[in-house]
Enzyme design. Structure first.
Site, mmCIF file in Angstrom:
data_model
loop_
_atom_site.group_PDB
_atom_site.id
_atom_site.type_symbol
_atom_site.label_atom_id
_atom_site.label_comp_id
_atom_site.label_asym_id
_atom_site.label_seq_id
_atom_site.Cartn_x
_atom_site.Cartn_y
_atom_site.Cartn_z
ATOM 1 N N GLU A 54 18.095 42.517 -24.227
ATOM 2 C CA GLU A 54 17.463 43.651 -24.901
ATOM 3 C C GLU A 54 18.331 44.607 -25.653
ATOM 4 O OE1 GLU A 54 14.532 43.648 -25.760
ATOM 5 O OE2 GLU A 54 13.812 42.055 -24.522
ATOM 6 N N ASP A 129 12.876 34.686 -30.655
ATOM 7 C CA ASP A 129 13.736 35.467 -31.560
ATOM 8 C C ASP A 129 13.899 34.260 -32.568
ATOM 9 O OD1 ASP A 129 13.751 37.651 -30.243
ATOM 10 O OD2 ASP A 129 15.595 36.921 -28.972
#
Length: 264
Positions: A54, A129
């Site tokens: 993150e 992603d």
């Protein structure tokens, strides 16, 4: 907005609060976007990988001019499947430039690049992603006419096994998408290598606090090296004011408790 307000009211009621406060709305946004907190046992190693993943997204976004501004990062698992997520403030725009799309692709790759740089291994955490990156790259090449290799054309989305173009064109599109994706990945790798200390600083802060807001991110990374929009400045000022207010209330409460103990 109605769902967020309802969730904020529920959170305030559970705490027997006299009013709905900023932290209740903050928690409500998380619940609406990512679901309820999930009690999932993660090993220390997994938590660390998620934190750096993150942080990789966040630092990439922070240092790319056309990416959406950061609002919050968390590594608390949620019921919608996220082990952590990074929340952005999307610009209220209808038209996207090629530069903005490329920055978005680079930001998407930030998590996987961080895993590679800091752990010398990769995990399954980047699946979503990669799907986002593919959609963005494909749109840039085959739908928005932004690729010199394909030209100023736009094709419809594939339907089933039917492709609205020849096999040769399909081959060209696949190659161009792959080249753009690889280029953005290398760009992100270079950026995070340059800002390695920033990734470490933010990831370690996440491991301690689990959730960090814009004021925490700004304190860790410094001011963003691009012009900050007024709505984001107002949001940052509001967060800092709310934090100061909560801290002051905690101080007053602590002093009151000490006074009571003296009287007793």
């Amino acid at each position: 907005i109605a769902n967020v307000c309802n969730e904020a009211a529920i959170l305030a009621a559970r705490e027997s609060a006299k009013a709905i406060r900023f932290n209740h709305f903050d928690g409500a946004v998380d619940r609406v976007l990512a679901g309820l907190k999930r009690q999932q046992l993660l090993s220390p190693e997994e938590r660390k990988v998620i934190a750096y993943h993150e942080a990789g997204h966040a630092v990439t976004s922070w240092f790319l001019e056309h990416s959406n501004p950061l609002l919050k990062i968390t590594i608390i698992p949620r019921s919608k499947g996220a082990l952590g997520f990074t929340q952005y403030l999307p610009d209220d725009i209808a038209l996207y430039t090629k530069e903005r799309i490329l920055d978005m692709v680079s930001t998407v790759y930030g998590g996987r690049v961080a895993e590679e740089l800091f752990f010398n291994q990769i995990t399954t955490g980047a699946q979503d992603d990669f799907m986002k990156a593919r959609e963005l790259c494909y749109g840039l090449v085959a739908q928005f006419g932004m690729s010199d290799a394909i030209g100023k054309v736009a094709f419809r989305q594939e339907e089933g096994f039917h492709k609205p173009f020849s096999e040769q064109t399909s081959f060209l599109i696949d190659n161009e998408v792959k080249e753009i994706a690889n280029s953005c990945y290398e760009r992100t790798k270079n950026l995070l290598s340059e800002h390695r200390e920033d990734v470490e600083k933010l990831a370690e802060l996440l491991l301690i606090k689990e959730s960090v807001d814009l004021s925490d991110i700004t304190e860790a990374l410094g001011e963003r090296p691009f012009e900050t929009k007024e709505n984001l400045k107002e949001y940052l000022t509001e967060i800092r004011a709310r934090k100061a207010e909560v801290q002051e209330e905690a101080t007053v409460s602590s002093e009151s408790e000490k006074e009571v103990e003296k009287i007793e």
